[in-house]
Design an enzyme around this catalytic site. Structure first.
Site, PDB file in Angstrom:
ATOM      1  N   CYS A  75       0.845  -1.192   0.000  1.00 36.56           N
ATOM      2  CA  CYS A  75       0.000   0.000   0.000  1.00 36.56           C
ATOM      3  C   CYS A  75       0.883   1.246   0.000  1.00 36.56           C
ATOM      4  CB  CYS A  75      -0.924   0.013   1.222  1.00 36.56           C
ATOM      5  SG  CYS A  75      -0.018   0.061   2.783  1.00 36.56           S
ATOM      6  N   CYS A  89      47.180 -16.259  -6.865  1.00 42.53           N
ATOM      7  CA  CYS A  89      47.602 -16.162  -5.475  1.00 42.53           C
ATOM      8  C   CYS A  89      46.531 -15.455  -4.661  1.00 42.53           C
ATOM      9  CB  CYS A  89      48.929 -15.410  -5.362  1.00 42.53           C
ATOM     10  SG  CYS A  89      48.841 -13.708  -5.955  1.00 42.53           S
ATOM     11  N   CYS A 109      45.511 -11.955  -5.580  1.00 47.13           N
ATOM     12  CA  CYS A 109      44.590 -11.878  -6.718  1.00 47.13           C
ATOM     13  C   CYS A 109      43.141 -11.942  -6.231  1.00 47.13           C
ATOM     14  CB  CYS A 109      44.834 -13.027  -7.695  1.00 47.13           C
ATOM     15  SG  CYS A 109      46.501 -13.112  -8.368  1.00 47.13           S
ATOM     16  N   ASP A 114      16.882 -34.226  19.316  1.00 43.66           N
ATOM     17  CA  ASP A 114      15.453 -34.488  19.417  1.00 43.66           C
ATOM     18  C   ASP A 114      15.296 -36.003  19.564  1.00 43.66           C
ATOM     19  OD1 ASP A 114      12.606 -34.151  19.134  1.00 43.66           O
ATOM     20  OD2 ASP A 114      12.842 -34.875  17.086  1.00 43.66           O
ATOM     21  N   ASP A 173      14.410 -33.027  13.135  1.00 39.70           N
ATOM     22  CA  ASP A 173      13.890 -33.418  11.822  1.00 39.70           C
ATOM     23  C   ASP A 173      13.775 -32.245  10.865  1.00 39.70           C
ATOM     24  OD1 ASP A 173      11.644 -32.024  12.577  1.00 39.70           O
ATOM     25  OD2 ASP A 173      10.357 -33.773  12.787  1.00 39.70           O
TER      26      ASP A 173
END
Length: 837
Positions: free
Chosen positions: A16, A83, A86, A502, A704
């Site tokens: 909006c 190297c 670079c 868990d 999980d």
């Protein structure tokens, strides 16, 4: 301000005019951001920045305001990097492009991953920025990593050809100049035959051919970098060899310029330096090709063709032409071309290359199958549910590629040092020459020392130390079923103190079965089971499914439940055949005002055996105690013992009851238990574990990846355990493709081994330069008469890079204690459940 810093990028969350005002206000509040225009229809923002870094600041401000800027990642293939300096130059050039948030440059992979505000800068513009800095770049094509090995092999062959040519030209130069020092009589023989002046002319000609032939790449890249004020390794080699060649050329053609006692030639130094460095690059290219072997193996799992049903016939088409919803036919022994759902037929599918499970898994109608796995003896039809980049194999490959290009926190130190390393080395070399000219016995000694400093200090090993270990380590991890989704997790996991687990589906099988239903006095067992199962049938909780399976196994017909409500972490309510049914925990029953004392002894006995106890109530009266058992996975005990042997504390965080959790913990050797927590409570449990040690401890949480998402996000390292088809891939820092805790052991061992390998490489790279630069500068000469030859310096420099690469490649042979081949075969997950009591 320059128009070059006027950028337009995409935003999220604009709904909006109020959103537009707030987003614009957030941008205007950032110093250095002006001329703000936010477009609601186009969902974009256009701003003028007074510097490239303002783009990241603007993105951060929008994130805080709730209107995040959309970003995209562009991968560039960058050549010419030799190297660590670079890497720094390329990173600086990319981050100077307006709209770039960050740039990660990988020397070993020869690529750059650039995070940029979407729409602010094109891939072509980013490539041009790197190219303008002297490192030709191009947008990487999809799947470019798959042919990286072949490309590096061709580079190795090209480098080998250059090395062979340089060696053939350098050998006579070396023999003519150094033969007299190595073989008695050679110096006199040269003088009596061709003469020493002619010998110098031959050396000049051959060395010049080397420098303008195989060695010209050092000058073509090094000189422009030097002129730009950003010298790199090529600059060091170019200056060093040019100095040796130039001095020798003056001594050969204008000897009168030099005093008689310093008229000597060092053509052999220039020639052999180029040859040795080219040899080092040949070995580097071969080793770099092997660092990407994991990606090649993953891509080798991809089927090339698929048999698709078209107009009632099975037609063989390229796998890229398979579309979502196509029906495919798989014959015995074939590799599945894509992910899908079986609609007809049955077979056993070997999923070991994806999940690590050694036994083929039975697939029947309704089961999901994964592209890249291998069909056994059966034949079946399946409908494609994911194709192309959306398949599990493609996601795995993408994650491995991203992990291999990761930038670990430890790399920051290397970057800070190497960015200024080459200029400092050149200054040290100049100072060395000046000092020896002032105090040394001859000018040639100053030349030798200066050239030695330039050559021995090339920071190749520094730049390769971290990325090569990451590439090989994450590739080996992928082969073991461990996927590092976030690069920093590779380093963080090596430093964890606590592994929190868990219970359901992690420590246990995750497929509980009803062990018993004990009816209350006056209640009928079959009726209690039927109504309880009908209420639970709407729930997707594993315990609810166990109750439903048990009822159906006894032949019960389950009526439809109405007015179903779930109380998170407590239980469910529903109306079944007009009766009010509630099934849930003891806490749930207590809240309902029900007296459970009649089941006190039975509850304690069941909980002490590690069974989960819940209750069923019908029309406000206690109807039954229901015991559900979730067997511990076969590998959990061994994995937990191994984690403890590695010095880690193992905790279990579960919503189950204290008695049940403690019984399982005692059985498998878990140190600490946090039980009876709701999903949100797991976050607090992770925080408590982190604060439990002096100064705080690092916690890895294993779950999980779906229900445990808050805890996975809160932990220092979130580890999702499951199969390749689990959406856990998007929920954690590390994803384990196998379904057991052995993957956690493997992940920690790979992480520790990789970090240990990185430290070894860094100690070697920094130690090598720290120790040998002073030796090359001649600090030992006054006390021991030792002055390092430029030839030995070149050999040492080349060997330092080869050492780092070969040390990293040792990770390919890593065998964690619980690697799949060394563990007992996993049980058949499809085994029928034991009958309920």
């Amino acid at each position: 301000m320059s128009d070059a810093h006027r950028i337009t990028f995409a935003l999220d969350g604009l709904n909006c005019a109020g959103c537009v005002r707030r987003a614009a206000a957030a941008l205007e509040a950032v110093e250095g951001v002006a001329d703000v225009h936010v477009n609601l229809a186009g969902e974009t923002a256009t701003v003028t920045l007074d510097g490239p870094a303002r783009g990241a600041e603007a993105a951060a401000a929008l994130e805080r305001a709730g209107y995040p800027a959309r970003t995209e990642t562009v991968t560039l293939a960058v050549s010419g990097m030799n190297c660590a300096s670079c890497v720094g130059r390329v990173g600086q050039a990319l981050e100077a492009v307006p709209g770039v948030i960050s740039a990660e440059v990988n020397l070993a992979a020869e690529e750059a991953r650039v995070t940029v505000l979407e729409g602010a800068a094109s891939a072509r513009a980013l490539a041009d920025a790197a190219t303008g800095a002297g490192y030709p770049a191009r947008p990487a094509e999809a799947g470019a990593a798959t042919d990286r090995g072949a490309r590096k092999a061709e580079e190795a062959r090209a480098a080998a050809r250059k090395t062979a040519l340089a060696a053939a030209l350098a050998a006579p130069v070396f023999l003519l100049e150094m033969g007299g020092h190595m073989i008695p009589g050679v110096h006199a023989l040269i003088g009596e035959t061709i003469g020493h002046q002619a010998s110098w002319l031959v050396q000049f000609a051959l060395t010049t051919l080397i420098l303008i032939g195989p060695g010209r790449e050092f000058f073509l890249r090094g000189v422009p970098a030097l002129l730009k004020g950003a010298p790199d390794m090529n600059s060091l080699v170019a200056v060093g060899t040019a100095a040796a060649w130039g001095y020798s050329t003056v001594a050969t053609f204008a000897p009168g310029v030099l005093p008689a006692d310093v008229r000597a030639v060092y053509f052999e130094a220039a020639a052999v330096i180029v040859t040795l460095i080219l040899l080092g690059r040949t070995l580097e290219a071969r080793a770099k090709g092997r660092t990407g072997a994991a990606i090649e193996r993953l891509m080798g799992l991809r089927a090339r063709t698929a048999r698709v049903e078209r107009d009632g016939e099975a037609v063989e088409v390229p796998v890229d032409e398979v579309q979502l919803g196509d029906v495919l036919v798989v014959r015995p022994g074939e590799r599945l071309p894509t992910d899908g759902e079986v609609i007809e037929g049955a077979a056993h599918v070997d999923e070991s290359m994806i999940t690590g499970e050694p036994l083929p898994v039975e697939k029947t109608e309704g089961d999901r199958v994964t592209g890249g796995t291998v069909n056994g003896a059966g034949s079946f039809r399946f409908r494609a549910t994911a194709v192309g980049a959306d398949t599990v194999l493609a996601q795995i490959t993408r994650m491995v590629e991203e992990a291999q290009g990761a930038r670990l926190p430890i790399q920051s130190l290397v970057d800070r040092v190497t960015l200024w390393f080459v200029p400092v080395v050149m200054a040290v070399a100049a100072a060395t020459v000046l000092v020896w000219l002032l105090v040394g016995p001859t000018a040639t000694m100053a030349l030798v020392a200066g050239v030695s400093v330039l050559i021995i200090a090339c920071p190749c090993a520094m730049g390769l130390a971290t990325p090569t270990s990451i590439m090989v380590g994450t590739g080996r991890a992928a082969e073991l079923g461990v996927l590092f989704r976030k690069g920093e997790a590779l380093q963080a996991l090596a430093g964890v103190d606590v592994v929190a687990l868990d219970k359901t589906g992690t420590v246990t099988e995750g497929r509980p079965e009803m062990a018993a239903l004990v009816p209350a006095e006056g209640a009928e067992r079959a009726e209690a089971l039927r109504l309880a199962a009908a209420a639970e049938a709407v729930s997707e909780h594993p315990i609810a499914e166990a109750v439903v399976r048990a009822a159906r196994a006894e032949g019960a017909r389950l009526p439809e439940a109405e007015s179903f409500e779930t109380e998170t972490g407590r239980g469910v309510r529903a109306r079944v055949e007009g009766r009010a049914v509630a099934v849930g925990s003891a806490r749930f029953m207590d809240e309902m005002g029900l007296d459970l004392s009649a089941f006190g002894a039975e509850d304690a006995r069941r909980s002490g055996r590690g069974e989960s106890v819940l209750y069923a109530a019908i029309d406000g009266r206690l109807a039954a105690l229901i015991a559900v058992a979730d067997p511990v996975k076969e590998t959990s005990r061994a994995a937990i013992a191994r984690l403890r042997d590695m010095g880690l504390e193992v905790a279990m965080i579960t919503g189950d009851r204290e008695e049940t959790a403690q019984a399982i913990a005692r059985d498998i050797g878990i140190d600490r238990v946090v039980a009876g927590v709701l999903p949100d409570g797991k976050v607090a449990a992770v925080d408590a574990l982190r604060a439990s040690g002096d100064g705080g401890r690092k916690v890895a949480f294993v779950g999980d990846g779906i229900n445990d998402a808050p805890a996975l996000a809160e932990a220092d390292v979130g580890v999702a355990i499951g199969t390749g088809t689990d959406v856990a891939m998007e929920s954690a820092d590390v994803v384990l493709m196998s379904g057991d805790l052995a993957g956690v052991v493997n992940a920690v061992e790979v992480s520790r081994a990789t970090l240990r390998n990185i430290r070894q490489n860094l100690v070697w790279a920094f130690g090598y330069n720290t120790a040998l630069i002073p030796v090359a500068a001649g600090v030992l000469y006054p006390v021991a008469g030792v002055l390092l030859s430029p030839i030995l310096a070149a050999g040492a420099m080349a060997l330092s890079s080869v050492f780092v690469l070969t040390n990293a490649l040792r990770l390919r042979r890593l065998r964690p204690a619980m690697a799949e081949a060394e563990r007992p075969a996993a049980p058949n997950r499809a085994a029928a459940p034991a009958p309920a009591e």
